[in-house]
Design a protein around this motif. Structure first.
Motif, PDB file in Angstrom:
ATOM      1  N   ILE A 126      55.447 -24.726 114.461  1.00 52.82           N
ATOM      2  CA  ILE A 126      56.654 -24.922 113.652  1.00 52.82           C
ATOM      3  C   ILE A 126      56.254 -25.652 112.376  1.00 52.82           C
ATOM      4  CG2 ILE A 126      58.943 -25.985 113.530  1.00 52.82           C
ATOM      5  CD1 ILE A 126      58.995 -25.841 116.633  1.00 52.82           C
ATOM      6  N   GLY A 127      56.554 -25.043 111.257  1.00 57.46           N
ATOM      7  CA  GLY A 127      56.279 -25.676 109.973  1.00 57.46           C
ATOM      8  C   GLY A 127      54.818 -26.005 109.736  1.00 57.46           C
ATOM      9  N   GLY A 128      53.928 -25.149 110.226  1.00 58.63           N
ATOM     10  CA  GLY A 128      52.501 -25.366 110.013  1.00 58.63           C
ATOM     11  C   GLY A 128      51.863 -26.360 110.969  1.00 58.63           C
ATOM     12  N   LYS A 129      52.652 -26.859 111.908  1.00 54.14           N
ATOM     13  CA  LYS A 129      52.137 -27.833 112.875  1.00 54.14           C
ATOM     14  C   LYS A 129      52.217 -27.248 114.283  1.00 54.14           C
ATOM     15  CE  LYS A 129      53.136 -31.718 109.957  1.00 54.14           C
ATOM     16  NZ  LYS A 129      53.765 -32.988 109.774  1.00 54.14           N
ATOM     17  N   VAL A 130      51.376 -27.768 115.166  1.00 56.49           N
ATOM     18  CA  VAL A 130      51.314 -27.295 116.547  1.00 56.49           C
ATOM     19  C   VAL A 130      51.857 -28.387 117.462  1.00 56.49           C
ATOM     20  CG1 VAL A 130      49.792 -26.478 118.384  1.00 56.49           C
ATOM     21  CG2 VAL A 130      49.293 -25.890 116.000  1.00 56.49           C
ATOM     22  N   TYR A 131      52.767 -27.979 118.347  1.00 55.78           N
ATOM     23  CA  TYR A 131      53.416 -28.922 119.264  1.00 55.78           C
ATOM     24  C   TYR A 131      53.214 -28.471 120.703  1.00 55.78           C
ATOM     25  CZ  TYR A 131      55.784 -30.368 115.003  1.00 55.78           C
ATOM     26  OH  TYR A 131      56.058 -30.813 113.727  1.00 55.78           O
ATOM     27  N   ASN A 132      52.856 -29.411 121.562  1.00 52.34           N
ATOM     28  CA  ASN A 132      52.767 -29.157 122.994  1.00 52.34           C
ATOM     29  C   ASN A 132      54.106 -29.591 123.590  1.00 52.34           C
ATOM     30  OD1 ASN A 132      52.384 -29.133 125.738  1.00 52.34           O
ATOM     31  ND2 ASN A 132      50.408 -30.169 125.683  1.00 52.34           N
ATOM     32  N   VAL A 133      54.980 -28.617 123.842  1.00 54.36           N
ATOM     33  CA  VAL A 133      56.339 -28.924 124.310  1.00 54.36           C
ATOM     34  C   VAL A 133      56.494 -28.750 125.823  1.00 54.36           C
ATOM     35  CG1 VAL A 133      57.397 -28.411 122.083  1.00 54.36           C
ATOM     36  CG2 VAL A 133      57.125 -26.576 123.758  1.00 54.36           C
ATOM     37  N   THR A 134      55.385 -28.698 126.531  1.00 51.72           N
ATOM     38  CA  THR A 134      55.416 -28.469 127.980  1.00 51.72           C
ATOM     39  C   THR A 134      56.334 -29.471 128.684  1.00 51.72           C
ATOM     40  OG1 THR A 134      53.123 -27.717 127.814  1.00 51.72           O
ATOM     41  CG2 THR A 134      53.988 -28.150 130.026  1.00 51.72           C
ATOM     42  N   LYS A 135      56.207 -30.757 128.360  1.00 50.89           N
ATOM     43  CA  LYS A 135      57.011 -31.789 129.020  1.00 50.89           C
ATOM     44  C   LYS A 135      58.482 -31.727 128.618  1.00 50.89           C
ATOM     45  CE  LYS A 135      53.188 -35.026 129.539  1.00 50.89           C
ATOM     46  NZ  LYS A 135      52.608 -36.298 129.109  1.00 50.89           N
ATOM     47  N   ASP A 171      64.351 -23.365 128.923  1.00 46.66           N
ATOM     48  CA  ASP A 171      62.925 -23.176 128.679  1.00 46.66           C
ATOM     49  C   ASP A 171      62.592 -21.778 128.170  1.00 46.66           C
ATOM     50  OD1 ASP A 171      63.339 -21.807 131.045  1.00 46.66           O
ATOM     51  OD2 ASP A 171      61.880 -22.939 132.212  1.00 46.66           O
ATOM     52  N   ASP A 172      63.418 -20.802 128.503  1.00 52.69           N
ATOM     53  CA  ASP A 172      63.157 -19.427 128.047  1.00 52.69           C
ATOM     54  C   ASP A 172      63.148 -19.320 126.530  1.00 52.69           C
ATOM     55  OD1 ASP A 172      62.891 -18.501 130.611  1.00 52.69           O
ATOM     56  OD2 ASP A 172      64.944 -17.728 130.753  1.00 52.69           O
ATOM     57  N   VAL A 173      63.989 -20.099 125.881  1.00 49.98           N
ATOM     58  CA  VAL A 173      64.054 -20.081 124.424  1.00 49.98           C
ATOM     59  C   VAL A 173      62.712 -20.512 123.841  1.00 49.98           C
ATOM     60  CG1 VAL A 173      65.161 -21.115 122.407  1.00 49.98           C
ATOM     61  CG2 VAL A 173      66.533 -20.510 124.390  1.00 49.98           C
ATOM     62  N   LEU A 174      62.163 -21.576 124.383  1.00 46.61           N
ATOM     63  CA  LEU A 174      60.879 -22.076 123.894  1.00 46.61           C
ATOM     64  C   LEU A 174      59.741 -21.126 124.265  1.00 46.61           C
ATOM     65  CD1 LEU A 174      61.269 -25.883 124.661  1.00 46.61           C
ATOM     66  CD2 LEU A 174      61.609 -24.697 122.498  1.00 46.61           C
ATOM     67  N   LEU A 175      59.750 -20.627 125.472  1.00 47.29           N
ATOM     68  CA  LEU A 175      58.687 -19.720 125.915  1.00 47.29           C
ATOM     69  C   LEU A 175      58.667 -18.425 125.099  1.00 47.29           C
ATOM     70  CD1 LEU A 175      58.956 -20.294 129.755  1.00 47.29           C
ATOM     71  CD2 LEU A 175      57.001 -20.886 128.292  1.00 47.29           C
ATOM     72  N   SER A 176      59.834 -17.989 124.657  1.00 50.09           N
ATOM     73  CA  SER A 176      59.889 -16.750 123.865  1.00 50.09           C
ATOM     74  C   SER A 176      59.361 -16.958 122.445  1.00 50.09           C
ATOM     75  CB  SER A 176      61.317 -16.212 123.815  1.00 50.09           C
ATOM     76  OG  SER A 176      62.136 -17.061 123.032  1.00 50.09           O
ATOM     77  N   SER A 177      59.160 -18.200 122.057  1.00 49.47           N
ATOM     78  CA  SER A 177      58.669 -18.500 120.709  1.00 49.47           C
ATOM     79  C   SER A 177      57.188 -18.835 120.675  1.00 49.47           C
ATOM     80  CB  SER A 177      59.476 -19.657 120.116  1.00 49.47           C
ATOM     81  OG  SER A 177      60.825 -19.272 119.948  1.00 49.47           O
ATOM     82  N   ALA A 203      53.026 -18.050 120.873  1.00 45.06           N
ATOM     83  CA  ALA A 203      52.079 -17.055 120.350  1.00 45.06           C
ATOM     84  C   ALA A 203      52.497 -16.460 119.007  1.00 45.06           C
ATOM     85  CB  ALA A 203      51.847 -15.945 121.382  1.00 45.06           C
ATOM     86  N   LYS A 204      53.288 -17.200 118.244  1.00 47.73           N
ATOM     87  CA  LYS A 204      53.709 -16.763 116.913  1.00 47.73           C
ATOM     88  C   LYS A 204      54.152 -17.990 116.117  1.00 47.73           C
ATOM     89  CE  LYS A 204      58.565 -15.978 118.002  1.00 47.73           C
ATOM     90  NZ  LYS A 204      59.693 -15.090 117.868  1.00 47.73           N
ATOM     91  N   ASP A 205      54.418 -17.783 114.860  1.00 50.07           N
ATOM     92  CA  ASP A 205      54.981 -18.857 114.048  1.00 50.07           C
ATOM     93  C   ASP A 205      56.470 -18.932 114.382  1.00 50.07           C
ATOM     94  OD1 ASP A 205      55.989 -20.583 112.147  1.00 50.07           O
ATOM     95  OD2 ASP A 205      54.912 -19.686 110.482  1.00 50.07           O
ATOM     96  N   ALA A 206      56.892 -20.007 115.024  1.00 49.29           N
ATOM     97  CA  ALA A 206      58.273 -20.148 115.484  1.00 49.29           C
ATOM     98  C   ALA A 206      59.146 -20.897 114.479  1.00 49.29           C
ATOM     99  CB  ALA A 206      58.297 -20.869 116.832  1.00 49.29           C
ATOM    100  N   PHE A 259      63.135 -21.830 114.894  1.00 48.31           N
ATOM    101  CA  PHE A 259      63.547 -23.235 114.923  1.00 48.31           C
ATOM    102  C   PHE A 259      64.604 -23.509 113.856  1.00 48.31           C
ATOM    103  CE2 PHE A 259      63.099 -27.669 113.572  1.00 48.31           C
ATOM    104  CZ  PHE A 259      63.207 -28.340 114.782  1.00 48.31           C
ATOM    105  N   GLU A 260      64.364 -23.034 112.644  1.00 45.74           N
ATOM    106  CA  GLU A 260      65.284 -23.303 111.531  1.00 45.74           C
ATOM    107  C   GLU A 260      66.607 -22.556 111.683  1.00 45.74           C
ATOM    108  OE1 GLU A 260      64.890 -25.672 109.486  1.00 45.74           O
ATOM    109  OE2 GLU A 260      62.772 -26.079 109.828  1.00 45.74           O
ATOM    110  N   ASP A 261      66.578 -21.367 112.241  1.00 46.45           N
ATOM    111  CA  ASP A 261      67.801 -20.572 112.399  1.00 46.45           C
ATOM    112  C   ASP A 261      68.820 -21.247 113.307  1.00 46.45           C
ATOM    113  OD1 ASP A 261      66.826 -18.649 110.715  1.00 46.45           O
ATOM    114  OD2 ASP A 261      66.295 -17.223 112.293  1.00 46.45           O
TER     115      ASP A 261
END
Length: 135
Positions: free
Chosen positions: A25-34, A43-49, A51-54, A58-60
């Motif tokens: 997101i925004g050029g940064k990498v986040y580990n959102v597992t927790k 969690d499906d929303v996050l998992l669907s994002s 392997a790509k630039d999300a 996120f902004e939408d």
């Protein structure tokens, strides 16, 4: 964790499960597992994002300033932007005018002229006939 680590899209894309989920997101990498279980959208929303630039995803949604502040807690590094494919605007192929019944164009143009003329002629003939009948 330090945000000085730079990841490629290929590296980040490997983290795409409920047990190991990373987002870009925004050029940064986040580990959102927790955060998966606590995410208001599920969690499906996050998992669907993954392997790509999300960023657009996120902004939408229009996240709050609180949600944005929470992101620092999950930051693991930055993305090497050169590894993310550029978006290409979809351009539909040029297609010829669709003529459903395959009638040649000149016949259509002739009919567009003759049919109204025939209707007008018929109306005049009926009018003349009904006048001659009444006299």
């Amino acid at each position: 964790m330090s945000s000085s680590k730079v990841f490629t899209l290929e590296e980040v894309a490997k983290h795409n499960t409920k047990d190991d989920c990373w987002l870009i997101i925004g050029g940064k990498v986040y580990n959102v597992t927790k955060f998966l279980e606590d995410h208001p959208g599920g969690d499906d929303v996050l998992l669907s994002s993954t392997a790509k630039d999300a960023t657009d995803d996120f902004e939408d949604v229009g996240h709050s300033t609180t949600a944005r502040a929470m992101m620092d807690e999950y930051l693991v590094g930055e993305i090497d932007a050169t590894t993310i494919p550029t978006k290409v605007k979809y351009m539909p192929p040029k297609q010829p005018h669709y003529n459903q019944d395959k009638t040649p164009e000149f016949i259509i143009k002739i009919l567009q002229f003759l049919v109204p003329l025939a209707i007008l002629g018929l109306a005049v003939a009926v009018r003349i006939y009904t006048k001659s009948e009444s006299t």
